[in-house]
Design an enzyme around this catalytic site. Structure first.
Site, PDB file in Angstrom:
ATOM      1  N   CYS A 114       0.834  -1.201   0.000  1.00 51.50           N
ATOM      2  CA  CYS A 114       0.000   0.000   0.000  1.00 51.50           C
ATOM      3  C   CYS A 114       0.870   1.252   0.000  1.00 51.50           C
ATOM      4  O   CYS A 114       0.639   2.186  -0.775  1.00 51.50           O
ATOM      5  CB  CYS A 114      -0.923  -0.013   1.218  1.00 51.50           C
ATOM      6  SG  CYS A 114      -2.118   1.350   1.244  1.00 51.50           S
ATOM      7  N   CYS A 115       1.893   1.272   0.866  1.00 57.25           N
ATOM      8  CA  CYS A 115       2.803   2.417   0.906  1.00 57.25           C
ATOM      9  C   CYS A 115       3.546   2.574  -0.417  1.00 57.25           C
ATOM     10  O   CYS A 115       3.756   3.689  -0.896  1.00 57.25           O
ATOM     11  CB  CYS A 115       3.813   2.254   2.043  1.00 57.25           C
ATOM     12  SG  CYS A 115       3.142   2.532   3.685  1.00 57.25           S
ATOM     13  N   CYS A 200      -1.038   8.024   7.494  1.00 62.22           N
ATOM     14  CA  CYS A 200      -2.362   7.748   6.958  1.00 62.22           C
ATOM     15  C   CYS A 200      -3.317   7.366   8.091  1.00 62.22           C
ATOM     16  O   CYS A 200      -2.916   6.729   9.077  1.00 62.22           O
ATOM     17  CB  CYS A 200      -2.290   6.621   5.930  1.00 62.22           C
ATOM     18  SG  CYS A 200      -1.419   7.074   4.418  1.00 62.22           S
ATOM     19  N   CYS A 203      -3.609   3.684   9.453  1.00 62.96           N
ATOM     20  CA  CYS A 203      -2.386   3.099  10.012  1.00 62.96           C
ATOM     21  C   CYS A 203      -1.751   3.960  11.093  1.00 62.96           C
ATOM     22  O   CYS A 203      -0.585   3.771  11.445  1.00 62.96           O
ATOM     23  CB  CYS A 203      -1.375   2.845   8.894  1.00 62.96           C
ATOM     24  SG  CYS A 203      -1.978   1.721   7.611  1.00 62.96           S
ATOM     25  N   CYS A 226       7.584   3.804   5.754  1.00 62.26           N
ATOM     26  CA  CYS A 226       6.781   3.715   4.542  1.00 62.26           C
ATOM     27  C   CYS A 226       7.613   3.289   3.333  1.00 62.26           C
ATOM     28  O   CYS A 226       7.071   2.818   2.346  1.00 62.26           O
ATOM     29  CB  CYS A 226       6.111   5.051   4.250  1.00 62.26           C
ATOM     30  SG  CYS A 226       7.275   6.405   3.979  1.00 62.26           S
TER      31      CYS A 226
END
Length: 239
Positions: A114-115, A200, A203, A226
């Site tokens: 995702c990062c 985010c 998270c 990240c």
């Protein structure tokens, strides 16, 4: 001069200089330079320093489209308050998000992916061709950052190396607080709600008394970075 030798020379020259001098040098002497800012809990310090040098300095803000609404509003408020006129908001391409995370659930089962999708790839694309970029990393954050230099070499995979500048490398939380108070700078609204480090929304969680500042980032996971920072062995994986 090779970048390794150049950064070693710069570290010697600026060893006893204030952070503001490092920012001035980065924005005036290193070629095309970008300040990458999360507009997070402590970001306003570097943003203010940059604005004093050049309000039109290039500032890159990564909107992962999973940020707190408070962060998005803070980004606009700080840019307006400091007179920053060249804030570049970048995002992952819609096609890439649709292909890899069309339900916005990737962070639940693969936060690294995702990062990479929402942060690392867009930033690396944006930084192609720059000579240097400025970060807010600090030694007091621990891990690999404990030995952080003011100037080092960024070696992103598959890209040409460039200079990475860490003007606040030697600063601690008291230094940051004093600077913010001295200059009456706006604080991120989530700081007062127990978020000393802000990423985010899915998270990031509040930090309890006695916990490290980044304890709320990817809580209960081994993940601590990240992935936008690269060392000689690839992406940093430490706080």
């Amino acid at each position: 001069m090779p970048l390794d030798g150049r950064t070693q020379t710069l570290n010697r020259l600026f060893a006893d200089k204030p952070a503001q001098d490092v920012v001035v040098h980065a924005l005036t002497m290193l070629g095309e330079t970008a300040l990458v800012s999360s507009f997070g809990a402590e970001s306003v310090v570097l943003l203010h320093m940059a604005a004093q040098v050049n309000p039109a300095a290039r500032v890159v803000f990564i909107d992962t489209e999973m940020l707190f609404e408070e962060t998005l509003q803070y980004q606009q408020d700080v840019a307006d308050a400091l007179g920053l006129t060249n804030v570049e908001v970048i995002r992952a391409p819609r096609s890439a998000v649709f292909e890899h995370d069309n339900e916005n659930l990737l962070h639940l089962h693969d936060p690294d992916a995702c990062c990479h999708l929402r942060k690392t790839e867009p930033l690396q694309k944006t930084l192609r061709g720059v000579d240097a970029w400025i970060t807010g990393r600090k030694r007091h954050q621990g891990g690999a950052r404990a030995a952080l230099d003011l100037f080092d070499v960024d070696r992103p995979l598959g890209e040409l190396p460039r200079i990475k500048v860490n003007p606040l490398a030697h600063w601690d939380t008291e230094d940051l607080r004093d600077y913010i108070e001295t200059h009456n700078l706006p604080r991120h609204p989530l700081v007062a709600k127990g978020y000393p480090s802000i990423g985010c929304a899915p998270c990031t969680s509040p930090v309890g008394h006695g916990e490290a500042a980044r304890a709320g980032r990817w809580r209960d996971q081994s993940k601590t970075e990240c992935g936008i920072h690269f060392g000689k062995d690839g992406a940093e994986r430490t706080v």
